[in-house]
Design a protein around this motif. Structure first.
Motif, short mmCIF file in Angstrom:
data_model
loop_
_atom_site.label_atom_id
_atom_site.label_comp_id
_atom_site.label_asym_id
_atom_site.label_seq_id
_atom_site.Cartn_x
_atom_site.Cartn_y
_atom_site.Cartn_z
N LEU A 47 0.84 -1.18 0.00
CA LEU A 47 0.00 0.00 0.00
C LEU A 47 0.89 1.24 0.00
CD1 LEU A 47 -2.21 -2.07 0.73
CD2 LEU A 47 -3.15 -0.38 2.29
N PRO A 48 0.61 2.22 -0.85
CA PRO A 48 1.45 3.43 -0.90
C PRO A 48 1.32 4.26 0.36
CG PRO A 48 -0.49 3.67 -2.30
CD PRO A 48 -0.48 2.24 -1.83
N LYS A 49 2.31 5.09 0.60
CA LYS A 49 2.35 5.90 1.82
C LYS A 49 1.16 6.85 1.91
CE LYS A 49 7.37 5.79 2.38
NZ LYS A 49 8.63 6.58 2.43
N ARG A 50 0.74 7.40 0.77
CA ARG A 50 -0.38 8.34 0.78
C ARG A 50 -1.65 7.65 1.26
NH1 ARG A 50 -1.62 13.14 -1.86
NH2 ARG A 50 -3.82 13.47 -2.32
N GLU A 51 -1.86 6.44 0.81
CA GLU A 51 -3.05 5.70 1.24
C GLU A 51 -2.96 5.34 2.72
OE1 GLU A 51 -5.69 1.79 -0.15
OE2 GLU A 51 -3.86 2.35 -1.23
N LEU A 52 -1.77 4.97 3.17
CA LEU A 52 -1.60 4.62 4.57
C LEU A 52 -1.80 5.84 5.47
CD1 LEU A 52 1.45 2.19 4.42
CD2 LEU A 52 -0.94 1.62 4.87
N LEU A 53 -1.37 7.01 5.03
CA LEU A 53 -1.59 8.23 5.81
C LEU A 53 -3.08 8.49 6.00
CD1 LEU A 53 1.13 10.68 4.41
CD2 LEU A 53 1.05 9.64 6.69
N ALA A 54 -3.86 8.25 4.96
CA ALA A 54 -5.31 8.41 5.08
C ALA A 54 -5.89 7.41 6.05
CB ALA A 54 -5.96 8.27 3.70
N VAL A 55 -5.37 6.18 6.02
CA VAL A 55 -5.82 5.15 6.98
C VAL A 55 -5.50 5.58 8.40
CG1 VAL A 55 -5.35 2.80 7.80
CG2 VAL A 55 -5.67 3.22 5.36
N PHE A 56 -4.29 6.06 8.63
CA PHE A 56 -3.86 6.44 9.97
C PHE A 56 -4.67 7.62 10.51
CE2 PHE A 56 0.57 4.75 8.67
CZ PHE A 56 0.16 3.44 8.91
N LEU A 57 -4.95 8.59 9.66
CA LEU A 57 -5.76 9.73 10.09
C LEU A 57 -7.17 9.28 10.45
CD1 LEU A 57 -6.16 12.77 10.51
CD2 LEU A 57 -6.75 12.95 8.08
N ALA A 58 -7.74 8.40 9.64
CA ALA A 58 -9.09 7.89 9.93
C ALA A 58 -9.11 7.15 11.25
CB ALA A 58 -9.55 6.98 8.79
N GLN A 59 -8.11 6.31 11.49
CA GLN A 59 -8.05 5.54 12.74
C GLN A 59 -7.91 6.47 13.94
OE1 GLN A 59 -8.50 2.34 13.02
NE2 GLN A 59 -7.55 1.63 14.91
N THR A 60 -7.07 7.48 13.83
CA THR A 60 -6.84 8.41 14.93
C THR A 60 -8.13 9.13 15.33
OG1 THR A 60 -4.57 8.80 14.20
CG2 THR A 60 -5.52 10.41 15.71
N THR A 61 -8.80 9.71 14.35
CA THR A 61 -9.99 10.50 14.66
C THR A 61 -11.17 9.63 15.08
OG1 THR A 61 -10.45 10.56 12.27
CG2 THR A 61 -9.31 12.44 13.21
N LEU A 62 -11.29 8.44 14.49
CA LEU A 62 -12.36 7.53 14.92
C LEU A 62 -12.19 7.16 16.39
CD1 LEU A 62 -12.85 5.04 11.94
CD2 LEU A 62 -14.59 6.53 12.95
N PHE A 63 -10.98 6.85 16.79
CA PHE A 63 -10.76 6.41 18.17
C PHE A 63 -10.84 7.56 19.16
CE2 PHE A 63 -10.10 2.34 16.62
CZ PHE A 63 -9.88 1.45 17.66
N MET A 64 -10.73 8.78 18.70
CA MET A 64 -10.96 9.92 19.59
C MET A 64 -12.40 9.92 20.09
SD MET A 64 -8.92 13.05 17.70
CE MET A 64 -9.51 14.26 18.88
N ALA A 65 -13.33 9.53 19.22
CA ALA A 65 -14.75 9.55 19.59
C ALA A 65 -15.25 8.21 20.08
CB ALA A 65 -15.59 10.00 18.39
N LEU A 66 -14.57 7.12 19.70
CA LEU A 66 -15.04 5.78 20.06
C LEU A 66 -14.68 5.40 21.49
CD1 LEU A 66 -16.18 2.96 19.48
CD2 LEU A 66 -14.01 2.39 18.38
N VAL A 67 -13.45 5.65 21.90
CA VAL A 67 -12.95 5.15 23.19
C VAL A 67 -13.18 6.14 24.32
CG1 VAL A 67 -10.91 4.32 24.42
CG2 VAL A 67 -11.25 3.72 22.01
#
Length: 461
Positions: A47-67
């Motif tokens: 997976l290219p770095k650009r796609e992984l950065l989008a994954v990481f940002l999504a995970q970060t912000t989702l877990f801000m509201a989930l946990v």
């Protein structure tokens, strides 16, 4: 020399028809191999770095509201609107939402496997989750009675876990084996960093109980949109059998004898999350009751510990993920992390000072960082991906933390009542669950000893 000569004579002795047939067979085999590689979208394609950065940002912000609500903000708001019944009301708020996702997540995951939308299999459900999360969090934020908070959080957690599940399923669809440890290590670190950032954000609105929920929810809605737009989620064109009730029920079970490694991964995860369900629910009330801290002091302490936890989580998650790839072994890291999760809650239960509590909490974040990265990498290693039902199997994997999240708060409230309101015993029981998780890791036979690549050992038909 003689043998080489005979070989040359044999080769030259092939007539033109035989040579044509041989060349045709080789070409056909090469075409078959090429087709097989093209049929597997994860085949050694990073997976290219650009796609992984989008994954990481999504995970970060989702877990801000989930946990954050289950670990901090729900306790604050329920304590403010229902101080007399806060222990039971908090258990209900966390437990009811956890119970709902036991039934919604597997069904929605199977529906994603069957989705033929031109926007892909995972993207429509990922976006639906974002909308539900924002809606449910707004209900909680503006709610003024416990019943509304319970209902609102049930809607929110369905949404957030749906989006988080689709993100993991997407990685199961596309992430190649050689990237799993590293990427899931970062995901594991983010799973710790996101809540810390969320607690810092929510804690800054300790006097505004509405914004404490609404603002993290807005961040969790906007942050993942980059991933939703850029994800390489192509339209599924394979054959889909008619939908039957029995097929939906398959989202709740699989044959653990056939995929024994995957089964043990799930058992271990179940006990880890049973431990975490006990340790996450009453932390605010323990700090207020035993150490005499007020709401502002609790939020400051949790945020400060969280900053230290960023370091331990990153060291644990990225370090363990990277080493597990290099050593081709996941089990030792899981055993160590589970044993650290025995030490952490027991130390919390015995703590009589802020320093002791902080040390125990940092041990816990280190352990969770290690476990979160390697556990998810191991789940992808043992995933029965040849069945092309990654959504279904990863939803079952999600049940390993959904079921404890549902039952854990009620069980913790029962332990609290049994021991006369002494929060220490909630943490002692949590340590026992973590020890059982360590034992469940031992039968898993993957990595260097089993010489596996991506799928589990088939032990029985």
């Amino acid at each position: 020399m003689a043998s080489d000569k005979r070989h040359d004579e044999t080769a030259s002795g092939l007539d033109a028809a035989q040579r044509t047939t041989l060349a045709g067979n080789l070409a056909a085999e090469a075409a078959d191999i090429s087709t097989a590689i093209e049929a597997d979208p994860r085949a050694e394609v990073k997976l290219p770095k650009r796609e992984l950065l989008a994954v990481f940002l999504a995970q970060t912000t989702l877990f801000m509201a989930l946990v954050v609500p289950t670990a901090f903000s729900l306790a604050i708001k329920i304590g403010a609107i229902d101080p007399a019944g806060r222990d039971l009301s908090l258990a209900l708020a966390v437990g009811v939402g956890g119970t709902v996702i036991i039934f919604t997540n597997p069904v929605l995951a199977i529906m994603s496997d069957r989705t033929r939308s031109r926007f892909g299999r995972r993207r429509p459900w990922f976006l639906l989750g974002l909308v539900l999360g924002l809606l449910g969090s707004a209900i909680v934020g503006f709610g003024t009675v416990s019943a509304v908070l319970i209902a609102g959080w049930a809607v929110a957690i369905v949404g957030y876990t749906l989006s988080a599940g689709m993100l993991l399923t997407y990685l199961g669809d596309r992430l190649p084996e050689q990237q799993r440890g590293k990427v899931m290590g970062v995901i594991g670190a983010i799973s710790q960093i996101g809540p810390i950032l969320g607690i810092a954000l929510a804690g800054s609105f300790a006097n505004d109980l509405t914004m404490m929920f609404v603002l993290p929810a807005i961040v969790a809605f906007v942050g993942p949109l980059w991933f939703a737009v850029t994800m390489k989620d192509s339209q599924f064109t394979g054959e889909i059998p008619p939908l039957q009730l029995g097929q939906l029920a398959r989202g709740f079970y699989f044959n653990p004898r056939r995929h024994s490694n995957y089964g043990w991964v799930i058992v271990s995860k179940f006990f880890i999350y049973a431990s975490l369900a006990f340790t996450s629910i009453y932390g605010v009330y323990l700090l207020q009751g035993r150490l005499g801290l007020d709401v502002a002091e609790v939020s400051s302490l949790v945020a400060l510990i969280g900053l230290g936890g960023v370091v331990t989580a990153i060291v644990g998650a990225i370090g363990a993920g990277w080493l597990s790839d290099k050593l081709h072994s996941r089990k030792p890291f899981l055993v160590v992390s589970a044993l650290l999760l025995v030490v952490s809650p027991i130390t919390v239960g015995l703590s009589t000072s802020v320093l002791e509590y902080a040390i125990a909490a940092l041990i816990g974040t280190l352990a969770i960082g290690i476990y979160g990265s390697v556990d998810q990498a191991l789940a992808l290693d043992t995933l029965p991906s040849e069945e092309n039902e990654n959504g279904r199997y990863l939803a079952i994997f999600g049940l390993a933390n959904a079921v404890p999240q549902a039952a854990g708060p009620f069980a913790a409230a029962g332990v609290l009542a049994l021991f006369g309101g002494d929060y220490s015993w909630v943490y002692f029981v949590a340590g026992g669950f973590a020890f059982l998780a360590a034992l469940a890791i031992l039968p898993i036979s993957v990595g260097r000893r089993a010489q596996l690549s991506t799928t589990s050992i088939v032990t029985a038909k």
